[in-house]
Design a protein around this motif. Structure first.
Motif, PDB file in Angstrom:
ATOM      1  N   ALA A   1      -7.240 -47.771  53.576  1.00 58.42           N
ATOM      2  CA  ALA A   1      -8.649 -48.049  53.298  1.00 58.42           C
ATOM      3  C   ALA A   1      -9.311 -48.687  54.513  1.00 58.42           C
ATOM      4  O   ALA A   1     -10.445 -48.346  54.863  1.00 58.42           O
ATOM      5  CB  ALA A   1      -8.776 -48.960  52.079  1.00 58.42           C
ATOM      6  N   SER A   2      -8.595 -49.576  55.164  1.00 59.53           N
ATOM      7  CA  SER A   2      -9.135 -50.244  56.339  1.00 59.53           C
ATOM      8  C   SER A   2      -9.366 -49.249  57.481  1.00 59.53           C
ATOM      9  O   SER A   2     -10.405 -49.276  58.135  1.00 59.53           O
ATOM     10  CB  SER A   2      -8.174 -51.344  56.794  1.00 59.53           C
ATOM     11  OG  SER A   2      -8.634 -51.960  57.954  1.00 59.53           O
ATOM     12  N   VAL A   3      -8.401 -48.356  57.700  1.00 61.13           N
ATOM     13  CA  VAL A   3      -8.543 -47.340  58.740  1.00 61.13           C
ATOM     14  C   VAL A   3      -9.743 -46.450  58.442  1.00 61.13           C
ATOM     15  O   VAL A   3     -10.548 -46.136  59.329  1.00 61.13           O
ATOM     16  CB  VAL A   3      -7.244 -46.504  58.865  1.00 61.13           C
ATOM     17  CG1 VAL A   3      -7.466 -45.260  59.700  1.00 61.13           C
ATOM     18  CG2 VAL A   3      -6.136 -47.358  59.452  1.00 61.13           C
ATOM     19  N   TRP A   4      -9.901 -46.071  57.178  1.00 59.77           N
ATOM     20  CA  TRP A   4     -11.031 -45.228  56.792  1.00 59.77           C
ATOM     21  C   TRP A   4     -12.352 -45.954  57.058  1.00 59.77           C
ATOM     22  O   TRP A   4     -13.280 -45.383  57.631  1.00 59.77           O
ATOM     23  CB  TRP A   4     -10.917 -44.843  55.319  1.00 59.77           C
ATOM     24  CG  TRP A   4     -11.998 -43.914  54.875  1.00 59.77           C
ATOM     25  CD1 TRP A   4     -12.040 -42.567  55.015  1.00 59.77           C
ATOM     26  CD2 TRP A   4     -13.223 -44.280  54.224  1.00 59.77           C
ATOM     27  NE1 TRP A   4     -13.206 -42.067  54.499  1.00 59.77           N
ATOM     28  CE2 TRP A   4     -13.954 -43.094  53.997  1.00 59.77           C
ATOM     29  CE3 TRP A   4     -13.770 -45.495  53.809  1.00 59.77           C
ATOM     30  CZ2 TRP A   4     -15.203 -43.091  53.377  1.00 59.77           C
ATOM     31  CZ3 TRP A   4     -15.006 -45.482  53.192  1.00 59.77           C
ATOM     32  CH2 TRP A   4     -15.707 -44.293  52.987  1.00 59.77           C
ATOM     33  N   MET A   5     -12.432 -47.227  56.688  1.00 63.58           N
ATOM     34  CA  MET A   5     -13.675 -47.985  56.877  1.00 63.58           C
ATOM     35  C   MET A   5     -13.970 -48.237  58.347  1.00 63.58           C
ATOM     36  O   MET A   5     -15.122 -48.268  58.750  1.00 63.58           O
ATOM     37  CB  MET A   5     -13.613 -49.313  56.114  1.00 63.58           C
ATOM     38  CG  MET A   5     -13.702 -49.125  54.613  1.00 63.58           C
ATOM     39  SD  MET A   5     -13.797 -50.665  53.687  1.00 63.58           S
ATOM     40  CE  MET A   5     -12.245 -51.415  54.060  1.00 63.58           C
ATOM     41  N   GLN A   6     -12.922 -48.395  59.165  1.00 69.74           N
ATOM     42  CA  GLN A   6     -13.135 -48.636  60.588  1.00 69.74           C
ATOM     43  C   GLN A   6     -13.784 -47.439  61.272  1.00 69.74           C
ATOM     44  O   GLN A   6     -14.414 -47.588  62.305  1.00 69.74           O
ATOM     45  CB  GLN A   6     -11.811 -48.981  61.273  1.00 69.74           C
ATOM     46  CG  GLN A   6     -11.345 -50.374  60.954  1.00 69.74           C
ATOM     47  CD  GLN A   6      -9.969 -50.677  61.519  1.00 69.74           C
ATOM     48  OE1 GLN A   6      -9.381 -49.856  62.211  1.00 69.74           O
ATOM     49  NE2 GLN A   6      -9.455 -51.847  61.206  1.00 69.74           N
ATOM     50  N   GLY A   7     -13.658 -46.278  60.667  1.00 66.75           N
ATOM     51  CA  GLY A   7     -14.319 -45.096  61.202  1.00 66.75           C
ATOM     52  C   GLY A   7     -15.829 -45.255  61.237  1.00 66.75           C
ATOM     53  O   GLY A   7     -16.523 -44.601  62.010  1.00 66.75           O
ATOM     54  N   PHE A   8     -16.339 -46.140  60.404  1.00 65.34           N
ATOM     55  CA  PHE A   8     -17.776 -46.395  60.377  1.00 65.34           C
ATOM     56  C   PHE A   8     -18.166 -47.531  61.303  1.00 65.34           C
ATOM     57  O   PHE A   8     -19.337 -47.827  61.447  1.00 65.34           O
ATOM     58  CB  PHE A   8     -18.237 -46.710  58.946  1.00 65.34           C
ATOM     59  CG  PHE A   8     -18.062 -45.558  58.021  1.00 65.34           C
ATOM     60  CD1 PHE A   8     -19.003 -44.549  57.967  1.00 65.34           C
ATOM     61  CD2 PHE A   8     -16.927 -45.454  57.233  1.00 65.34           C
ATOM     62  CE1 PHE A   8     -18.833 -43.465  57.120  1.00 65.34           C
ATOM     63  CE2 PHE A   8     -16.746 -44.377  56.385  1.00 65.34           C
ATOM     64  CZ  PHE A   8     -17.701 -43.381  56.333  1.00 65.34           C
TER      65      PHE A   8
END
Length: 110
Positions: free
Chosen positions: A79-86
């Protein structure tokens, strides 16, 4: 089975479950201790714990007669990796944006 992002975000969507995770940041806790600060039944807390467990955010282990909950911080990695994309986008400064819009409005008016 690896929990999906949907499962993790669904588990995080509830404020009670987020508060439970915050409490478990400190240390492992017995289920009864997790339930103590909440004004809900132990059965209701247990349902929240099941959702957190299915999402992989916590694990539960029975030690003697007591069931203990432990935070599983690695479960937040995807989830953190996905959010860091933003993270490539800067946060919008709403005050500056409002001033810009007002300035544009005044310049366009006759």
């Amino acid at each position: 089975m690896q929990p999906t992002l949907d499962t993790v975000f669904a588990a995080l969507s509830d404020p009670t479950r987020r508060q439970i995770l915050t409490m478990l940041l400190e240390d492992d806790m017995a289920v009864t201790d997790v339930a103590e600060p909440f004004e809900m039944s132990l059965a209701a807390i247990s349902k929240h714990l099941v959702i957190l467990t299915r999402a992989g955010l916590i694990s539960q282990e029975k030690r003697g007669r007591v069931k203990w909950c432990k935070l599983e911080p690695d479960a937040l990695r995807d989830a953190s990796v996905w959010m860091q994309g933003f993270g490539q986008f800067e946060a919008i400064n709403l005050d500056a944006f409002e001033r810009f819009l007002e300035q544009e409005l005044h310049e366009d008016s006759p």
